[in-house]
Structures are given as C-alpha cells and as structure tokens.
Design a protein around this motif. Structure first.
Motif, mmCIF file in Angstrom:
data_model
loop_
_atom_site.group_PDB
_atom_site.id
_atom_site.type_symbol
_atom_site.label_atom_id
_atom_site.label_comp_id
_atom_site.label_asym_id
_atom_site.label_seq_id
_atom_site.Cartn_x
_atom_site.Cartn_y
_atom_site.Cartn_z
ATOM 1 N N GLY A 42 10.398 60.853 33.008
ATOM 2 C CA GLY A 42 10.662 61.996 32.118
ATOM 3 C C GLY A 42 12.123 62.310 31.730
ATOM 4 O O GLY A 42 12.621 62.861 30.808
ATOM 5 N N THR A 43 13.154 61.496 32.675
ATOM 6 C CA THR A 43 14.471 61.671 32.323
ATOM 7 C C THR A 43 14.805 60.997 31.421
ATOM 8 O O THR A 43 15.921 61.002 30.946
ATOM 9 C CB THR A 43 15.103 60.953 33.639
ATOM 10 O OG1 THR A 43 14.751 59.964 34.102
ATOM 11 C CG2 THR A 43 14.624 62.223 35.043
ATOM 12 N N LYS A 46 10.643 60.319 27.832
ATOM 13 C CA LYS A 46 9.131 59.999 27.781
ATOM 14 C C LYS A 46 8.453 59.980 29.132
ATOM 15 O O LYS A 46 9.255 59.770 30.068
ATOM 16 C CB LYS A 46 9.150 58.614 26.799
ATOM 17 C CG LYS A 46 9.520 57.387 27.936
ATOM 18 C CD LYS A 46 9.158 56.010 27.407
ATOM 19 C CE LYS A 46 9.791 54.894 28.243
ATOM 20 N NZ LYS A 46 9.411 53.690 27.742
ATOM 21 N N LYS A 47 7.351 60.427 28.986
ATOM 22 C CA LYS A 47 6.540 60.518 30.188
ATOM 23 C C LYS A 47 6.117 58.915 30.627
ATOM 24 O O LYS A 47 5.320 58.469 29.871
ATOM 25 C CB LYS A 47 5.382 61.431 30.013
ATOM 26 C CG LYS A 47 4.790 61.577 31.184
ATOM 27 C CD LYS A 47 3.464 62.686 31.337
ATOM 28 C CE LYS A 47 2.989 62.960 32.494
ATOM 29 N NZ LYS A 47 1.977 63.794 32.302
ATOM 30 N N VAL A 256 14.419 70.864 33.814
ATOM 31 C CA VAL A 256 13.303 70.466 33.938
ATOM 32 C C VAL A 256 12.066 71.408 33.431
ATOM 33 O O VAL A 256 10.996 71.100 32.760
ATOM 34 C CB VAL A 256 12.540 70.136 35.385
ATOM 35 C CG1 VAL A 256 11.188 69.943 35.640
ATOM 36 C CG2 VAL A 256 13.344 68.937 36.005
ATOM 37 N N ASN A 259 12.233 71.268 29.576
ATOM 38 C CA ASN A 259 11.853 69.881 28.770
ATOM 39 C C ASN A 259 10.362 69.608 29.021
ATOM 40 O O ASN A 259 9.892 68.932 28.269
ATOM 41 C CB ASN A 259 12.798 68.867 29.100
ATOM 42 C CG ASN A 259 14.341 69.120 28.474
ATOM 43 O OD1 ASN A 259 14.344 70.058 27.445
ATOM 44 N ND2 ASN A 259 15.219 68.744 29.164
ATOM 45 N N GLU A 260 10.030 69.849 30.174
ATOM 46 C CA GLU A 260 8.629 69.393 31.030
ATOM 47 C C GLU A 260 7.694 70.409 31.487
ATOM 48 O O GLU A 260 6.503 70.077 31.865
ATOM 49 C CB GLU A 260 9.054 68.519 32.223
ATOM 50 C CG GLU A 260 9.994 67.212 31.737
ATOM 51 C CD GLU A 260 10.651 66.595 32.930
ATOM 52 O OE1 GLU A 260 9.902 66.138 33.600
ATOM 53 O OE2 GLU A 260 11.809 66.540 33.069
ATOM 54 N N ALA A 264 6.213 71.023 36.208
ATOM 55 C CA ALA A 264 7.021 69.619 36.602
ATOM 56 C C ALA A 264 7.454 69.595 37.789
ATOM 57 O O ALA A 264 8.017 68.581 38.287
ATOM 58 C CB ALA A 264 7.720 69.375 35.481
ATOM 59 N N LYS A 267 5.850 67.824 40.213
ATOM 60 C CA LYS A 267 5.519 66.755 39.586
ATOM 61 C C LYS A 267 5.518 65.571 40.745
ATOM 62 O O LYS A 267 6.491 65.500 41.742
ATOM 63 C CB LYS A 267 6.442 66.027 38.607
ATOM 64 C CG LYS A 267 6.014 64.605 38.082
ATOM 65 C CD LYS A 267 7.112 64.255 36.950
ATOM 66 C CE LYS A 267 7.174 65.209 35.723
ATOM 67 N NZ LYS A 267 8.147 64.635 34.717
#
Length: 307
Positions: A42-43, A46-47, A256, A259-260, A264, A267
């Motif tokens: 994710g950084t 994209k996952k 985090v 954005n996620e 997350a 995660k």
C-alpha cells in the motif's frame, strides 16, 4: 539443600534468552517476512497483496522459494541482541523483585516486562532495521533495491551511505513497540501460566507452556500491531532530497488511516500472530527446558521455572 538456594548466573540467563529466540527464529522467519511485506503493501499506492497466502505464493513465484528466508541473518542477529537482552533482563528483574513463595502482581510483571523490552529494543534496533529492509527489498523494482548481501553488509553500508545514527532510525516506535510487546507478552505468559497451574487441570510442562504462550501471543498481537506497522514503515522508508516519507509514528498512523482505513493498522494480523504465537511458544519452551536442565544437571536441585 542448606544455606542460600543457588540460582542461574546472570550471564547464563542472557545466553539462554538469546539462544531460545534464535532457535525460534529459524522456524518462523518466513512468517516474519510475509508480515513485513503485508505492512509495506500500500505504500506504493496500490494494494500488492490480497492476503497473507497471496503474499507468500507471490514471493515464491516471483523471487524463488528461498526468498522466504531473506533477512534470516538479520533475524538471528536481532534475536542475539534484542532477545538476549530482554529475556535476560526480565529473568534477572523477576528474581530480584520476587519475594519467597509470593508471586508478583500482574502490574509488576507488566512493568518489569516494559523495562526489559525497552532496554532490549534499543540494543537490537540496528539489527531490526536491517531485517525490515532485507525482508522488504524483493517487493521493490530492481533499480530501487538495496541488495544487501547479509546483515553485516547491510549494517556496514547503512553506516557508510547514510550515517551511523541511521542504524537507530525508528528507535522510538521500536522501543514503544517493544515495551507494549513485552508488557503484554511476558506478563500475560507468566499470568496465564500461573492461572493454568492454579486451575489444577494442567501440570507444569511443555503443554502448559504451549497454552500460556498462545494466550500470550494473541494478547500481544492485538496490543502491538499499530505500533509495529509504524516501526516497519519508518525503518523501510527512503529519504528523497532530504525529505523522509514519514515524520514520526503519528504521521504514519494518520496517513495509513486516511489512505487505507483504520483496520489497516492491523494489516498482516494473521502472519503476525502466526509468527508471534509459534515464536512465543518455541522461545518459552526452549527457555524453560534449558532453565530446567541447568537446575537439574548443574545446580543439582529442584527445577525452578525461568519465568
């Protein structure tokens, strides 16, 4: 036995702690690698991995089977420094503060665990930094990879290319994480083991140590993952034109969540627990067995628990 009861020397306590941690790491290193990859996913915007199994199969497919052991030398050095210090310090403090036939309170165990974890993590931060970078390297494009040849090469290059203080990058979240982990892990292990023995349904032995370790591992995973993801991302980040990706742990958490999503922060829960649970089990079982053998064969007296 007359006179003062003999105890395990402090040097032996520290050696037992490090040996137990290194033995466990040989088994669970692939899970540590998957956990780190999941936390870094994710950084790039994209996952990269849908699940822990997808991460594991992708790594094997794209980088080869033995890639799951990338960073093993750093993982072993981490145990030789961090675990040696924290378990040795915890055993030493437990012995110092325990009155005869009077178990310590949960709060006291947690406090001693935090102290031992903080000290151990400071000593182990350079190895932790190398471990995070080495396990995460394979997910980067070829031109961005650091390609460390081993933990010695990693530490040497980091010192030469980025300065010696970089070895302690992420030290604050590492120390905080270690204090949370050790307060949860060491205290809940001791408390769970005490409760199991007092129930009368489980005898002291490997099965008791296994049950106490799994309970301890679950509590530790829930409590420590948000701090762990901050540590992982800070230690993995690159500084571009003098500007780091993250300022501190709070900056990581904020980005985090934004954005996620808030979950997350946990995660990589599955590989984290799958790694921490067995690692906790193996570490404490190895530690307890070495401690028991020392009392039986060296001190020639009744077996006493290590923790």
């Amino acid at each position: 036995m007359s006179g003062e009861t003999a105890t395990v020397p402090n040097a032996v306590k520290f050696a037992f702690g490090g040996t137990a941690g290194m033995g466990a790491t040989l088994v669970v290193q692939p899970l540590d690698l998957v956990k780190n990859r999941m936390q870094l996913s994710g950084t790039t915007g994209k996952k990269e991995y849908r699940s822990s199994m997808h991460a594991l199969t992708s790594i094997i497919k794209n980088e080869g089977f033995f890639a799951i052991y990338n960073g093993l030398s750093a993982g072993l050095l981490r145990q030789a420094t961090y675990t040696t210090t924290r378990l040795g310090t915890y055993s030493f403090l437990m012995e110092k503060f325990t009155e005869k036939d009077k178990p310590l309170s949960f709060a006291m165990k947690a406090g001693l665990g935090m102290a031992a974890g903080g000290i151990g993590s400071f000593v182990g931060t350079p190895a932790e930094l190398a471990l995070i970078r080495m396990t995460g390297d394979g997910r980067l494009p070829q031109e961005q990879r650091r390609n460390y040849k081993g933990v010695v090469n990693a530490l040497t290059r980091i010192t030469k290319e980025e300065g010696v203080l970089t070895l302690w990058r992420g030290c604050t979240p590492t120390v905080i994480r270690a204090m949370v982990v050790n307060a949860a892990q060491l205290a809940t292990y001791s408390q769970a083991k005490q409760a199991l023995l007092e129930s009368g349904k489980v005898q002291d032995g490997v099965f008791c140590h296994f049950l106490a370790s799994m309970i301890s591992g679950l509590a530790t995973t829930i409590a420590s993952m948000p701090v762990d993801i901050a540590k992982t991302r800070i230690q993995s980040m690159k500084v571009i034109d003098g500007k780091p990706e993250y300022k501190n742990a709070f900056d990581v958490w904020g980005k985090v969540i934004k954005n996620e999503g808030v979950f997350a922060l946990w995660k990589g829960f599955t590989p984290y627990y799958m790694r921490l649970g067995p690692h906790t089990v193996l570490t404490f079982i190895i530690l307890e067995q070495m401690n028991a053998a020392y009392y039986k064969y060296v001190l020639k007296q009744e077996v006493t628990s290590a923790l």
